[in-house]
Each structure stands twice: as C-alpha cells, then as structure tokens.
Design an enzyme around this catalytic site. Structure first.
Site, PDB file in Angstrom:
ATOM      1  N   GLU A  40     -12.089   9.035   1.267  1.00 61.24           N
ATOM      2  CA  GLU A  40     -10.818   9.354   0.570  1.00 61.24           C
ATOM      3  C   GLU A  40     -11.079   9.865  -0.854  1.00 61.24           C
ATOM      4  O   GLU A  40     -12.013   9.396  -1.509  1.00 61.24           O
ATOM      5  CB  GLU A  40      -9.984   8.062   0.504  1.00 61.24           C
ATOM      6  N   LYS A 109      -1.135  11.329   2.654  1.00 63.51           N
ATOM      7  CA  LYS A 109      -1.047   9.860   2.744  1.00 63.51           C
ATOM      8  C   LYS A 109       0.405   9.416   2.566  1.00 63.51           C
ATOM      9  O   LYS A 109       1.049   9.732   1.556  1.00 63.51           O
ATOM     10  CB  LYS A 109      -1.929   9.256   1.648  1.00 63.51           C
ATOM     11  N   CYS A 144      -6.767   5.105   4.249  1.00 61.72           N
ATOM     12  CA  CYS A 144      -6.923   3.847   3.518  1.00 61.72           C
ATOM     13  C   CYS A 144      -5.754   2.871   3.702  1.00 61.72           C
ATOM     14  O   CYS A 144      -5.626   2.280   4.763  1.00 61.72           O
ATOM     15  CB  CYS A 144      -7.184   4.167   2.048  1.00 61.72           C
TER      16      CYS A 144
HETATM   17  N1  LIG Z   1      -7.184   3.485  -1.639  1.00 63.30           N
HETATM   18  C1  LIG Z   1      -6.433   2.623  -0.987  1.00 63.30           C
HETATM   19  O1  LIG Z   1      -5.528   3.001  -0.245  1.00 63.30           O
HETATM   20  C2  LIG Z   1      -6.747   1.176  -1.235  1.00 63.30           C
HETATM   21  C3  LIG Z   1      -6.003   0.245  -0.298  1.00 63.30           C
HETATM   22  C4  LIG Z   1      -6.164  -1.183  -0.688  1.00 63.30           C
HETATM   23  O2  LIG Z   1      -6.679  -1.508  -1.739  1.00 63.30           O
HETATM   24  C5  LIG Z   1      -5.668  -2.209   0.231  1.00 63.30           C
HETATM   25  O3  LIG Z   1      -4.977  -1.883   1.195  1.00 63.30           O
HETATM   26  O4  LIG Z   1      -5.978  -3.394  -0.005  1.00 63.30           O
END
Ligand SMILES: NC(=O)CCC(=O)C(=O)O
Length: 258
Positions: A40, A109, A144
């Site tokens: 990501e 996203k 993510c």
């Molecule tokens: N970059 C992200 O989406 C981090 C997600 C996260 O920290 C979590 O779901 O816990």
C-alpha cells in the site's frame, strides 16, 4: 501461477527513490515469476500532510512507469496502491497492470483509517472493487483497513474471485489482527489470500511485515517476518477446487436470510 511479493521498506515522502527501489527489485526476480505484488502507498508512505505535493497527479508518473516495467519484465503487476491526486481529491488507489502493460483495474480504498486520520487527507472510494482476470483466473484486491470489513472480500468471492490480494501498511502493534483476519478471509471465502505488508517506520508508525499467503483452507503457504524482502509462492488452483468440493459453503449460503 508463481507470485513474488515485495515486503518493502518504503522511504517516506520519496516517490522517485521508491520507484528506483522497485525497479531494482524487479531486476532481482526470477524469470519464472508470473505476477508481482507491491504494498500500500508505496510511493509516499504515510506522509499524509504532504500528499498534496507528493501524490501522483492523475497517475502521470507511476502508471507509465509500471506499464513499462510490466512489459520489460513480462510480469503482471498488482501494484499495491499509490497516493493518487485528481483535481482536489487524493485517493489511496490500487493499480493493476497486466504483462502487456495494460492498466486492467483500479480500486480506491473505501474504508479510510480513523486511527491514522486518513479522512483528513484522503477521499474515500465510492465504488466496490471489481474483479479482474489474469491468465484466466478471477481476482480482486482490497487495501489494508478494508480487511476488517468481511463484506468486501465476500463480495469479491461471490463474483468468483479465486484470489484476493490485500496490500497494506499494517502496524506492528496489531500484527495479530492482520494474521487472524487474513486467515479468516481465506477460510470463509475459500480463496487464496495474498497479503503484502511493509516494514520500517514512517514518523510514529512502525509497520509489521508478515507478508504472507494463505491457501483457501487457511493453511499458511509461506510468510516473511519483520525484515525487508521477497516472498515467493506458487498457487495451486486444483487444490482450491478440491477444498471447495469437500466443504461446499457456496451451495449452503442462505441468501434468503442474509
Ligand atoms: N493502512 C491501514 O489501512 C492501516 C490499518 C490499521 O492500522 C488497522 O486496521 O489496524
């Protein structure tokens, strides 16, 4: 299908240096690898307050870069996601390019991360991810924090995805959530989960690695730990068919109830 995932230490706020790292990584790969996966926000990392200057405007730099690399390497690229600016909006956008250099899929996203204040800097995607086809296999990608919302992966599985990519900058402090949620998404959807995380730090965030691939029955096929590096795996789609025949969950779905 042979896949290589780049568990990258993204250099915060340095898109050119990250592009150089990626070219060098591509050069290090065996010819037999069919498809590569990046993490990501690999162009900028989480320098969110600087994204106005750092994000790739209309993908003008990074998309042609990945298209050329895909052709040069003859590999499909699941290009993780990048900070992508268009007009006044900045998206966390996944980019998929096939080995002919054609951009075949994008996804913005949908779930922005409150713990990182992403909603102060990014615009959330308003469309669900769409399936793409590589070498006759249906696939999809989520990004993510999306992993915490099982409906999204399920929607891809219901559209016949056999592989779901999860590209991430997931923090070290919650790496047990990462592993458990990825395994659950694999078992409940009987898909390969191909998950690529970063390592290193960006300001106060430390990323936890554990790039991994789960089989459709939740078996861990391979995993990295906390160092920068490459994970290689081969996906066996015949085994996936056997798992789906032995536990036919999609025939047992009660769409009349939920
Ligand atoms: N970059 C992200 O989406 C981090 C997600 C996260 O920290 C979590 O779901 O816990």
């Amino acid at each position: 299908m042979k896949i290589a995932l780049y568990q990258m230490h993204v250099i915060p706020g340095k898109p050119e240096e990250n592009m150089k790292k990626i070219s060098e990584w591509f050069n290090s790969l065996d010819e037999e690898i069919d498809l590569v996966v990046l993490p990501e926000m690999w162009n900028t990392s989480y320098r969110l307050s600087d994204l106005n200057e750092l994000a790739d405007e209309d993908g003008q730099v990074i998309i042609p870069f990945l298209q050329e690399e895909a052709k040069r390497m003859n590999k499909h690229i699941v290009g993780g996601s990048i900070a992508y600016k268009t007009g006044n909006d900045i998206y966390n956008r996944a980019i998929i390019i096939n080995n002919k250099g054609v951009l075949i899929n994008t996804y913005d996203k949908a779930h922005l991360v409150p713990m990182l204040n992403e909603h102060h800097y990014l615009t959330s995607g308003e469309k669900k991810p769409r399936i793409f086809n590589i070498d006759d296999i249906e696939m999809g990608t989520i990004i993510c924090y999306d992993l915490r919302f099982p409906e999204l992966a399920r929607s891809l599985a219901l559209e016949d995805a056999k592989v779901i990519f999860v590209t991430a900058q997931w923090p070290a402090s919650r790496i047990d959530h990462w592993q458990s949620l990825l395994k659950a998404r694999a078992i409940e959807n009987q898909v390969f989960i191909v998950a690529c995380n970063t390592v290193g730090t960006c300001d106060n965030n430390e990323f936890g690695g554990h790039t991994l691939v789960y089989a459709p029955d939740g078996t861990l096929i391979n995993s990295l730990y906390e160092d920068e590096g490459t994970l290689t795996v081969e996906l066996d789609f015949e085994t996936q068919e056997q798992i789906r025949e032995s536990i036919p969950i999609f025939n047992s779905l009660r769409t009349d109830l939920y």
